[in-house]
Design an enzyme around this catalytic site. Structure first.
Site, PDB file in Angstrom:
ATOM      1  N   ASP A 160       3.629   2.784  -4.146  1.00  0.00           N
ATOM      2  CA  ASP A 160       2.715   3.721  -4.821  1.00  0.00           C
ATOM      3  C   ASP A 160       2.545   3.184  -6.232  1.00  0.00           C
ATOM      4  O   ASP A 160       3.483   3.183  -7.031  1.00  0.00           O
ATOM      5  CB  ASP A 160       3.342   5.121  -4.830  1.00  0.00           C
ATOM      6  N   ASP A 208       0.887  -1.176   0.000  1.00  0.00           N
ATOM      7  CA  ASP A 208       0.000   0.000   0.000  1.00  0.00           C
ATOM      8  C   ASP A 208       0.917   1.216   0.000  1.00  0.00           C
ATOM      9  O   ASP A 208       2.151   1.068   0.040  1.00  0.00           O
ATOM     10  CB  ASP A 208      -0.918  -0.006   1.247  1.00  0.00           C
ATOM     11  N   TYR A 217     -13.452   8.281 -12.350  1.00  0.00           N
ATOM     12  CA  TYR A 217     -13.413   6.888 -11.882  1.00  0.00           C
ATOM     13  C   TYR A 217     -14.001   5.961 -12.946  1.00  0.00           C
ATOM     14  O   TYR A 217     -13.455   4.892 -13.231  1.00  0.00           O
ATOM     15  CB  TYR A 217     -14.198   6.809 -10.571  1.00  0.00           C
ATOM     16  N   LYS A 230     -11.976   2.973 -14.715  1.00  0.00           N
ATOM     17  CA  LYS A 230     -12.433   1.585 -14.583  1.00  0.00           C
ATOM     18  C   LYS A 230     -12.860   1.007 -15.935  1.00  0.00           C
ATOM     19  O   LYS A 230     -12.717  -0.195 -16.185  1.00  0.00           O
ATOM     20  CB  LYS A 230     -13.567   1.483 -13.559  1.00  0.00           C
ATOM     21  N   THR A 276     -18.148  -1.007   2.962  1.00  0.00           N
ATOM     22  CA  THR A 276     -16.937  -0.963   3.799  1.00  0.00           C
ATOM     23  C   THR A 276     -17.102   0.148   4.844  1.00  0.00           C
ATOM     24  O   THR A 276     -17.956   1.031   4.697  1.00  0.00           O
ATOM     25  CB  THR A 276     -15.705  -0.648   2.932  1.00  0.00           C
TER      26      THR A 276
END
Ligand code: NAD
Length: 254
Positions: free
Chosen positions: A66, A41, A159, A163, A194
């Site tokens: 990264d 991460d 986004y 995607k 989440t």
């Protein structure tokens, strides 16, 4: 542990964005199923905490990565090969989003989302994929989204662009590696409840719209997504490549 609990025995898996809401469950599931997991991460994320909660923590590794930084990919994959001498599974899970619609997104934010969520996924396939191939073959799982395919709630344009590209890059890479032993598939979650999502949206109109548009009438769980990833990662999916696995409670049926 359930059926197939050790189906990833002996395999080495690298997971990006591994301390986020879904990443954590992917790491737990792959580790439970027998894989040695390289938890990656961005620096500062609680990777060591996650590793220490796993059974046999020494089997696993952590690394700051990264995903938008090509040099960091080279270093991390090199480190994996040095320690394990193989790589079998890459889960391209790390990503960021932004809410802006087609008219109110700004260029800087748009570019940042593309850089991390789209280019970062390609860099992962490029660098880890080559090592998976040289290890005798394996599996790449790209976390996509229903927004890679349909319009969602009509916002998050950057986004959706990222995607959408992840969805088609997956098929392109699947063809490249089809006879070279590397399978490449995408997992498309719907809205997943989440902690991060709950904190951001619970009680808002957006949250109500997520629920109202999910035919099964609930948000998904990170464990729902992790189960799909584990299937595609392992040899149960040996004849599966270039496919899209929706974990969306029926969103894309409607
Ligand atoms: N949560 C959902 O409802 C949902 C729905 C569809 C798809 N997805 C996809 O599932 C994946 C995981 O989503 P999540 O909900 O766990 O998100 P999250 O925001 O909880 O976690 C994302 C992780 O990516 C990491 N990250 C951010 N920038 C990075 C970078 N430059 N390099 C490496 N890591 C970076 C973050 O530190 C974080 O740990 C993402 O690809 C996301 O697009 C999520």
């Amino acid at each position: 542990m359930g059926i197939g609990a050790t189906r990833l025995d002996g395999k080495v898996a690298l997971v990006t964005g591994a301390t986020g809401g879904i990443g954590v469950e992917i790491v737990r599931r792959l580790a439970d199923e027998g894989a040695s997991v390289v938890i990656t991460d961005i620096d500062g994320a609680p990777m060591e905490d996650l590793r220490s909660e796993l059974a046999e923590p020494d089997r696993h590794d952590v690394a700051g990565l990264d995903i938008a930084d090509e040099g960091a990919w080279e270093l991390t994959v090199g480190r994996v090969m040095e320690r394990y001498e193989r790589l079998d599974i890459l889960v391209n899970n790390g990503a960021i989003g932004s809410i802006g619609s087609v008219v109110d997104e700004d260029l800087e934010s748009y570019r940042r989302v593309i850089d991390i969520s789209q280019t970062g996924t390609w860099l992962g396939m490029k660098h880890a994929g080559a090592q998976i191939e040289s290890s005798g073959g394996g599996s790449i799982v790209n976390l996509c989204s229903i927004l890679g395919t349909v319009g969602g709630l009509g916002n998050s344009v950057a986004y959706a662009a990222a995607k959408g590209a992840v969805r088609t890059m997956t098929k392109n890479a699947a063809l490249y590696w089809a006879q070279r032993g590397v399978r490449v598939n995408s997992v498309h979650p719907g809205f997943i409840g989440t902690e991060q999502l709950k904190q951001r949206y619970e009680g808002t109109e957006r949250h109500a719209a997520m629920l109202a548009n999910t035919p099964m009438g609930r948000l998904g769980t990170a464990a729902d997504v992790a189960a799909a990833v584990a299937f595609l990662a392992g040899d149960d999916a040996l004849f599966v490549t270039g496919t899209e696995l929706y974990v969306d409670g029926g969103w894309t049926c409607a």
